[in-house]
Design an enzyme around this catalytic site. Structure first.
Site: not given
Length: 531
Positions: A224, A267, A270, A273, A275-276, A454, A461, A464
């Site tokens: 992850h 991952r 998936k 996003d 945040c990654y 995201d 938010d 993020h």
């Protein structure tokens, strides 16, 4: 996304996401160069206003984050710091914020998620980062250093009991706790090596690396992005990155960058996003700190070949196809299938008409039913072909195609913005496509009214916003290249703890002096009050 004839909820969501992003990238692709620069502008002023609005009162829906209040403070303060923005003139001051965080601090050390909550590693990291970001002696003395040290040592799990750190007394242990223990110790001048040895941390982190190359939260868990960053950063803070299989880790992390969107997923299989952008993108500045040879796969030992050498069967000559070529091949296949079914349906319709004119009612009804079934199949096949056509469009206008991986000829930052820390990075061949990541953040994650998110279709938010900006800053400074206008350049953050560098350096000087006073026999609080 290429159709593999095995639709899942994730593949359906992926296709829908690509359809949302495609017009955003097509618009960029058709612009003149100067217009592209303006279209990729970081909307500083609206983001700052959005962040300022969260420092005073929050709406009732934030009650779900009651145990994460220091996190909200950190997300906002760190975002403002990256943007080079001050606290709002009409709003809480640094003293007010430090006072609130002080109420979250336990007498036994560490910080809870809010006043009167038990101390927990996660809000402890957030609170310390927030106080370091605010800076200044009056703010930093909020931290009870001896109690904090005791708390971190209490969270250490003895190697014979599994090793690592737990997140609170009696709580679970995972790589988040390992990272937080090292990061907080690093920021506050607590002995990291002593803590790591007490917990057998290096061996614990090593056991979390999976066959994919990334790290899971605990030994045996799926790889992850967030946990991989935590494990690698924890080891980097004590100079033990080499305990991991770094080539496998780098390969896994690079594979998490999506070709069409340009962002990262957390991952395998998936969705992307925002945040990654940091939790995955932040891995690469850490890898840039190690020698390039450490990221290369080990070669087989040389020696004489067996005699006679074993026979090797001839292998077919394979020419790899680009994503665009693959998408076109799939399109041609789906269009051919659809056309065959359409032709068959038309022929069945003709037979049905003939049967109705010359045959019995029962025979004509059966032929007409077959014709309707073929028409339904032809319609479904045509929908599949249309989806394949969309995939061709997405492949032709992907982030990876618009901004291919750069080479050494890419213009670097002007010398005036090169920081001393940049000279420690090995700026060789890029480890990932940093321009494609910046494109995704700037084009797909910005909310026009402020804040980052995201992905398209999601609301902004503070979480993020923080990690999209953190990933953007990491991409800019790890590559010496900022996409968009020159004003897009963010402040550099320490790659291990994610606090802006100048604030971290000032805090470490303060805490070094505070510990020196403790060693001399005085209390940090008493000495501060005498100053």
């Amino acid at each position: 996304m290429l159709d593999d004839n095995h639709a899942t909820s994730t593949s359906t969501q992926q296709t829908a996401l690509e359809k949302k992003i495609l017009p955003m990238y097509q618009e960029i692709d058709m612009m003149e160069v100067e217009d592209v620069t303006e279209a990729l502008k970081l909307l500083r002023s609206v983001h700052i206003s959005y962040l300022h609005s969260g420092l005073d009162k929050l709406g009732g829906h934030f009650v779900a984050l009651d145990a994460s209040r220091p996190w909200i403070v950190y997300w906002i303060l760190h975002s403002l710091a990256l943007l080079g923005a001050d606290l709002p003139e009409q709003g809480p001051s640094a003293t007010d914020i430090a006072g609130f965080l002080g109420q979250c601090q336990a007498a036994t050390g560490g910080f809870g998620g809010g006043p009167m909550q038990i101390p927990h590693m996660a809000p402890t990291y957030a609170a310390v980062c927030a106080l370091v970001t605010l800076g200044g002696d009056a703010v930093l003395r909020t931290i009870n250093l001896p109690a904090l040290k005791d708390f971190l040592h209490r969270m250490a799990v003895a190697p014979e009991q599994g090793g690592g750190f737990c997140v609170h007394e009696g709580g679970e242990g995972d790589l988040r706790a390992c990272f937080i223990a090292m990061a907080v110790a690093h920021m506050t001048g607590i002995d990291k090596e002593e803590l790591a040895a007490k917990a057998g941390m290096v061996a614990y982190v090593k056991r979390c690396q999976t066959y994919e190359g990334g790290l899971g939260g605990e030994p045996g868990n799926e790889a992850h992005g967030g946990y991989t960053f935590c494990g690698l950063a924890a080891l980097a803070l004590i100079g033990q990155e080499g305990a991991l299989d770094l080539p496998a880790l780098a390969h896994w992390a690079a594979q998490r960058q999506t070709a069409m969107e340009g962002g990262f997923n957390g991952r395998t299989n998936k969705l992307v996003d925002g945040c990654y952008s940091f939790w995955q993108g932040g891995i690469f500045p850490l890898l840039q700190r190690v020698a390039p040879d450490a990221l290369r796969q080990a070669t087989l030992a040389s020696g004489p070949l067996p005699s006679p050498p074993p026979p090797v069967p001839p292998l077919p000559f394979i020419i790899p196809k680009t994503p665009v070529e693959q998408a076109n091949l799939v399109l041609q296949e789906k269009q051919a299938i659809a056309q065959q079914l359409i032709n068959a349906a038309l022929q069945a319709g003709d037979r049905a008409d003939a049967a109705l004119a010359t045959g019995t009612e029962r025979a004509s009804a059966g032929v007409a039913g077959d014709a309707r079934a073929l028409l339904d199949r032809a319609g479904a096949a045509q929908s599949v072909a249309e989806a394949a056509h969309s995939n061709v469009s997405a492949a032709n206008c992907s982030a990876a195609l618009m901004y291919p991986v750069p080479d050494a000829a890419d213009p670097p930052f002007p010398a005036t913005v090169i920081t001393p820390s940049m000279t420690t990075l090995h700026l060789g061949p890029p480890l990932y496509n940093y321009k494609a990541l910046q494109l995704y953040i700037l084009r797909c994650c910005q909310q026009l009214r402020g804040g980052l998110k995201d992905k398209p279709g999601k609301p902004p938010d503070y979480y993020h916003t923080c990690y999209c900006l953190s990933g953007l800053a990491a991409a800019q400074h790890a590559s010496n290249c900022a996409l968009g206008p020159r004003d897009n350049l963010l402040r550099r953050s320490d790659p291990c703890v994610n606090v802006v560098e100048d604030k971290l350096e000032a805090a470490r000087r303060y805490f070094a002096a505070a510990w020196a006073r403790v060693a001399a026999g005085g209390s940090t609080v008493q000495m501060d009050m005498d100053m």
